[in-house]
Motif scaffolding. Structure first.
Motif, PDB file in Angstrom:
ATOM      1  N   GLY A 157      13.554  18.930   7.271  1.00  0.00           N
ATOM      2  CA  GLY A 157      12.672  18.329   8.283  1.00  0.00           C
ATOM      3  C   GLY A 157      11.214  18.422   7.863  1.00  0.00           C
ATOM      4  O   GLY A 157      10.450  17.455   7.982  1.00  0.00           O
ATOM      5  N   LEU A 158      10.831  19.589   7.345  1.00  0.00           N
ATOM      6  CA  LEU A 158       9.440  19.770   6.895  1.00  0.00           C
ATOM      7  C   LEU A 158       9.131  18.860   5.713  1.00  0.00           C
ATOM      8  O   LEU A 158       8.068  18.247   5.640  1.00  0.00           O
ATOM      9  N   LEU A 159      10.084  18.771   4.772  1.00  0.00           N
ATOM     10  CA  LEU A 159       9.865  17.935   3.585  1.00  0.00           C
ATOM     11  C   LEU A 159       9.690  16.469   3.970  1.00  0.00           C
ATOM     12  O   LEU A 159       8.930  15.739   3.333  1.00  0.00           O
ATOM     13  N   MET A 160      10.395  16.053   5.008  1.00  0.00           N
ATOM     14  CA  MET A 160      10.323  14.646   5.410  1.00  0.00           C
ATOM     15  C   MET A 160       8.979  14.310   6.069  1.00  0.00           C
ATOM     16  O   MET A 160       8.681  13.158   6.345  1.00  0.00           O
ATOM     17  N   ASN A 161       8.161  15.345   6.321  1.00  0.00           N
ATOM     18  CA  ASN A 161       6.836  15.093   6.900  1.00  0.00           C
ATOM     19  C   ASN A 161       5.795  14.704   5.865  1.00  0.00           C
ATOM     20  O   ASN A 161       4.630  14.513   6.202  1.00  0.00           O
ATOM     21  N   THR A 162       6.206  14.620   4.604  1.00  0.00           N
ATOM     22  CA  THR A 162       5.254  14.274   3.542  1.00  0.00           C
ATOM     23  C   THR A 162       4.672  12.888   3.779  1.00  0.00           C
ATOM     24  O   THR A 162       5.405  11.930   3.951  1.00  0.00           O
ATOM     25  N   LYS A 163       3.360  12.820   3.776  1.00  0.00           N
ATOM     26  CA  LYS A 163       2.683  11.517   3.948  1.00  0.00           C
ATOM     27  C   LYS A 163       2.018  11.130   2.639  1.00  0.00           C
ATOM     28  O   LYS A 163       1.774  11.957   1.783  1.00  0.00           O
ATOM     29  N   GLY A 164       1.687   9.851   2.508  1.00  0.00           N
ATOM     30  CA  GLY A 164       1.048   9.425   1.268  1.00  0.00           C
ATOM     31  C   GLY A 164       0.628   7.982   1.349  1.00  0.00           C
ATOM     32  O   GLY A 164       0.024   7.542   2.321  1.00  0.00           O
ATOM     33  N   LEU A 165       1.006   7.247   0.328  1.00  0.00           N
ATOM     34  CA  LEU A 165       0.495   5.897   0.135  1.00  0.00           C
ATOM     35  C   LEU A 165       0.836   4.944   1.278  1.00  0.00           C
ATOM     36  O   LEU A 165      -0.041   4.254   1.794  1.00  0.00           O
ATOM     37  N   ALA A 195      -0.564  18.585   3.372  1.00  0.00           N
ATOM     38  CA  ALA A 195      -1.092  19.799   2.726  1.00  0.00           C
ATOM     39  C   ALA A 195      -0.317  21.052   3.104  1.00  0.00           C
ATOM     40  O   ALA A 195      -0.157  21.963   2.283  1.00  0.00           O
ATOM     41  N   ILE A 196       0.182  21.104   4.350  1.00  0.00           N
ATOM     42  CA  ILE A 196       0.837  22.355   4.786  1.00  0.00           C
ATOM     43  C   ILE A 196       2.290  22.459   4.332  1.00  0.00           C
ATOM     44  O   ILE A 196       2.884  23.526   4.404  1.00  0.00           O
ATOM     45  N   ILE A 197       2.851  21.342   3.829  1.00  0.00           N
ATOM     46  CA  ILE A 197       4.295  21.353   3.538  1.00  0.00           C
ATOM     47  C   ILE A 197       4.671  22.344   2.436  1.00  0.00           C
ATOM     48  O   ILE A 197       5.524  23.206   2.629  1.00  0.00           O
ATOM     49  N   ALA A 198       4.005  22.201   1.261  1.00  0.00           N
ATOM     50  CA  ALA A 198       4.403  23.052   0.123  1.00  0.00           C
ATOM     51  C   ALA A 198       4.311  24.548   0.465  1.00  0.00           C
ATOM     52  O   ALA A 198       5.271  25.288   0.254  1.00  0.00           O
ATOM     53  N   PRO A 199       3.173  25.043   1.039  1.00  0.00           N
ATOM     54  CA  PRO A 199       3.109  26.478   1.369  1.00  0.00           C
ATOM     55  C   PRO A 199       4.173  26.909   2.382  1.00  0.00           C
ATOM     56  O   PRO A 199       4.787  27.961   2.227  1.00  0.00           O
TER      57      PRO A 199
END
Length: 832
Positions: free
Chosen positions: A385-393, A425-429
């Motif tokens: 669930g956290l990984l799917m929060n990745t935002k980008g282009l 930004a908070i996902i990886a940590p």
């Protein structure tokens, strides 16, 4: 225009900017011209500033495992009105309003080509094969955040009544519900989750999510034309569908026909490349004219290009230029439009925090629900669930289009950009702290060749950097004598450096069927390596091969190698030497990072390691298709590494095509033993004496068992010092094509005294370094062996393969990842 409306619109809309068409290039500062008054020098300065700022931020944020997107958006925010742009002088000099058109145009050209590349790299067949679980996760992970976006649309819409509520809802919903596929891939690789089950599900879900986001974006843009009646929106959607159909049923067959006309082995012509690159712009023009965004056309055009050599060529020619130079411009433009100061008042900041929390929670809840339904552990569902929060282009495109179409005002835009940056930004940590895969302390005894049963499976991990490493490794494994009683299980691990390029990631999709064309050069190399090992498996009996890929930064690649070795319970790791032979017989370094990997593997390996110095071992005198003929020499000086080298050669010499010479070096009367000096005399003596006794026992057992074998020659050379040792090695018959030597770690012998003083590669040990050096330029390969010593701290040493010693259970250290101190010290402590 009332004051409220003016405030809601972008300030640039209310300013009349005069362009001088002739002011492109300057006459020079000596003529009294200011270069920044002209569009080209100004654009070059802006581009340089953007790239430099981005690169500095990438460097600063690297320790925090932040993806490049964060640095690119932050770079734009720093250069924009939020930080440096607060100074009116800086804003008017470096980013004046008249320059916005050129900047935006170039940024969109970069975006056009980048999304074309994303389309080329994306394999729709992967989406078809993702399975129900990934599909359900992608959909669940979109619906909940979309609903949250709708609820916030009502709150934010009061202040921005320029547009219909429906369009506003669609834009906000899409922006909150998308997952950035390339950014996610990068984060997964950084966290070493790419090859795990959780990584595969996340990648598949993100692919589906990306596709859905594009469809929704096309709808959102179509509906954003506010002024016209809803009939126009229907025409936009219908013509977009027609464009996609045209690409699939007309363009794709045309490109396939063009590829078929390329002769076998020839590269694609410049004309074809030029045609395709022009096609990207035409597609962008058509979709822009239709009423959807130009990038939609480029993306669809990229999707219909068949995977294979044409895709590889396009990616390699365009990717670095587009993603390194032009794409940061787009993110910088997003940052320049973002004015954090527009987020005023406690209420607005409260809304911002709420949006972040609820959007995160929505995606996590949706994904977690599906993962629990599929009986996945709670921890894994939460991580997904956290990984799917990745935002980008994609999110930035949605927001930019929304701002351009007046769907989002300054405040909404600033809020959404901030949300995207913080959420990514908070996902990886967070994932690093939450998801710690249970690293089982794998307990297995057969961690050395000497300890492996003669009648049992022999497990080898073969590490490969490039296809060039493959032939010699395969020849070595073939000579290792796989039989029905003792089959060889080979794990072929292709080592790929993790770069910023999204294309390098897609190799991980193991769902890709072999036989399908490769997506990029890395994957093409991987295919060659896999094919070579599969051919080996088919032609040689009693061998099983399992291909694997490790994608990591070179600095942490040894962790992947050691983890695979431990998980697969391997007895021996073969890793290529960092130098390769040149045409004239010398040795040149291929990549300095390979040497660091080798040193780290030697220090941390959970089993025995062999570094292979490759000078060709292709069975120079191959008698028949299945018959090899090698002459092998083992140089035996004593110590655990030499015993391991002999154990491997012993296994090989059972092969009918192998002739083995064991040359044992014995100290003469004049050899001076340097070891017995100083206060450590007790430790060293016990260690040395014990090693000598073990050497004697092992050599005697080897000779007794191989006494009647005519293919084995045992000789002893009496030498007094290093010079005599070198002379003895040089006198060996040049017919031999493989030397197997121990690394000699921790051994101080008068026979190698002085050899280490000028060694280039101490990790090979004194003798290994001598044999691998350029002045020993012969046509033989060298295998330098280090025995794993993290076990058996009691007095018993393991016997020969299959000897009675092996039937006992031995004490093993629980921490298998570190090489413990030399045995003598351990014994000394026990005796105390």
């Amino acid at each position: 225009m009332d004051e409220r409306t003016a405030r809601a619109r972008n300030i640039t809309d209310d300013t009349i900017v005069c362009y001088a068409p002739t002011m492109i290039t300057t006459n020079g500062i000596w003529q009294g011209d200011n270069p920044l008054d002209y569009s080209l020098p100004l654009f070059i300065l802006q581009l340089t500033l953007v790239v430099v700022t981005t690169r500095i931020l990438v460097f600063l944020l690297k320790p925090f495992r932040q993806p490049r997107v964060i640095s690119e958006i932050l770079g734009g925010i720093i250069l924009g009105p939020s930080v440096l742009g607060r100074s009116a002088k800086f804003a008017n000099t470096v980013f004046p309003l008249r320059s916005v058109m050129v900047l935006e145009t170039m940024a969109n050209v970069g975006l056009l080509y980048f999304l074309f590349l994303v389309g080329v790299e994306m394999d729709i067949a992967v989406i078809r094969r993702t399975g129900k679980r990934a599909l359900a996760m992608a959909i669940a992970g979109m619906i909940l955040p979309f609903l949250i976006g709708i609820s916030f649309a009502f709150m934010l819409h009061k202040d921005a009544q320029l547009v219909k509520l429906g369009t506003f809802i669609l834009f906000l919903g899409v922006a909150l519900s998308v997952t950035a596929f390339p950014v996610l891939a990068r984060i997964l690789a950084e966290l070493k989750l790419l090859n795990t089950e959780i990584g595969r599900i996340a990648m598949s879900s993100a692919l589906i999510n990306d596709m859905c986001a594009w469809i929704l974006l096309a709808f959102a843009i179509a509906l954003a034309e506010n002024d016209v009646k809803s009939l126009a929106s229907i025409w936009v959607i219908l013509s977009s569908v027609a464009f996609v159909a045209f690409c699939v049923y007309v363009i794709r067959p045309l490109i396939s026909w063009m590829i078929r006309r390329i002769p076998e082995g020839e590269s694609i012509s410049e004309f074809s490349i030029c045609l395709i690159l022009t096609g990207v712009m035409i597609s962008g023009f058509i979709t822009d004219a239709i009423g959807t965004h130009s990038v939609f056309g480029a993306f669809v055009f990229g999707l219909v290009i068949p995977n294979g050599p044409i895709g590889i060529t396009l990616i390699e020619r365009l990717e670095d230029f587009v993603s390194g130079l032009l794409l940061p411009l787009f993110f910088a433009i997003s940052g320049l439009k973002t004015n954090i100061a527009a987020i005023t008042g406690v209420g607005t900041w409260a809304i911002l925090v709420l949006v972040i929390i609820l959007a995160c929670v929505g995606k996590v809840a949706g994904t977690l629900f599906v993962s629990l339904y599929y009986k996945m552990p709670f921890n894994e569902g939460l991580t997904l669930g956290l990984l799917m929060n990745t935002k980008g282009l994609v999110e930035m495109i949605v927001l930019n289009v929304g701002k351009d179409q007046k769907v989002l005002d300054d405040k909404s835009f600033a809020i959404m950009v901030t949300v995207a940056v913080i959420m990514t930004a908070i996902i990886a940590p967070i994932v690093t702290s939450i998801y710690k895969p249970a690293r089982k302390a794998v307990r297995y005894k057969r961690r050395t060749i000497q300890r492996s049963k003669q009648e049992g499976e022999f497990r080898v991990l073969a590490c490969i950097h490039t296809p060039r490493n493959v032939p010699t490794i395969i020849s070595l494994l073939e000579a290792s004598h796989p039989t029905k009683k003792s089959p060889i299980c080979i794990y072929a691990l292709h080592l790929v450096e993790l770069t910023g390029r999204a294309s390098a990631m897609l190799i991980v999709h193991n769902t890709r069927k072999l036989g399908r064309p490769a997506l990029n050069r890395t994957q093409a190399q991987s295919d060659h390596i896999i094919n070579a090992f599969e051919n080996f498996e088919q032609h040689i009996g009693c061998v099983s091969v399992q291909p694997l890929t490790a994608i990591s930064p070179y600095s942490t690649m040894h962790e992947d190698i050691c983890n695979v070795a431990e998980d697969k319970r391997v007895s021996f790791i073969i890793i290529p030497f960092h130098k390769q032979q040149t045409v004239d017989g010398g040795m040149e370094s291929t990549n300095p990072a390979f040497r660091t990997i080798n040193q780290n593997v030697l220090a941390n390996a959970p089993c025995s390691v062999g570094i292979l110095v490759d000078r060709g071992l292709s069975g120079s005198t191959r008698l028949a298709a299945n018959q090899i003929n090698h002459h092998i020499v083992v140089l035996f000086f004593g110590g655990q590494d030499d015993r391991e080298a002999l154990a491997y050669a012993w296994r090989m010499c059972e092969h009918p095509g192998i002739n083995l010479t064991v040359m044992r070096f014995v100290p003469g009367e004049h050899a001076f033993d340097h070891t017995q000096s100083g206060r450590e005399i007790l430790t060293v003596v016990t260690d040395t004496d014990r090693n000598k006794q073990l050497d004697e026992d092992y050599i005697n057992e080897f000779r007794a068992r191989t006494a009647n074998d005519g293919s084995i020659v045992y000789t002893e050379k009496v030498v007094n010092h290093g010079e005599e040792t070198v002379a003895a090695i040089r006198s060996i018959d040049p017919i031999h094509d493989l030397f197997i030597v121990g690394r000699g770690q921790g051994m101080i012998s008068p026979l190698t005294a002085g050899l280490t003083d000028w060694s280039e590669c101490p990790e090979l040990g004194a003798i290994g370094d001598l044999l691998a050096s350029s002045d020993f330029a012969s046509m033989y390969s060298v295998l330098v062996v280090q025995q794993y010593v993290g076990m058996d701290v009691h007095g018993d040493e393991f016997g020969a393969p299959g000897s009675p010693h092996q039937q006992h259970d031995h004490f093993e250290l629980s921490n298998m990842n570190r090489r413990p101190p030399p045995k003598g010290q351990a014994i000394f402590q026990q005796q105390l």
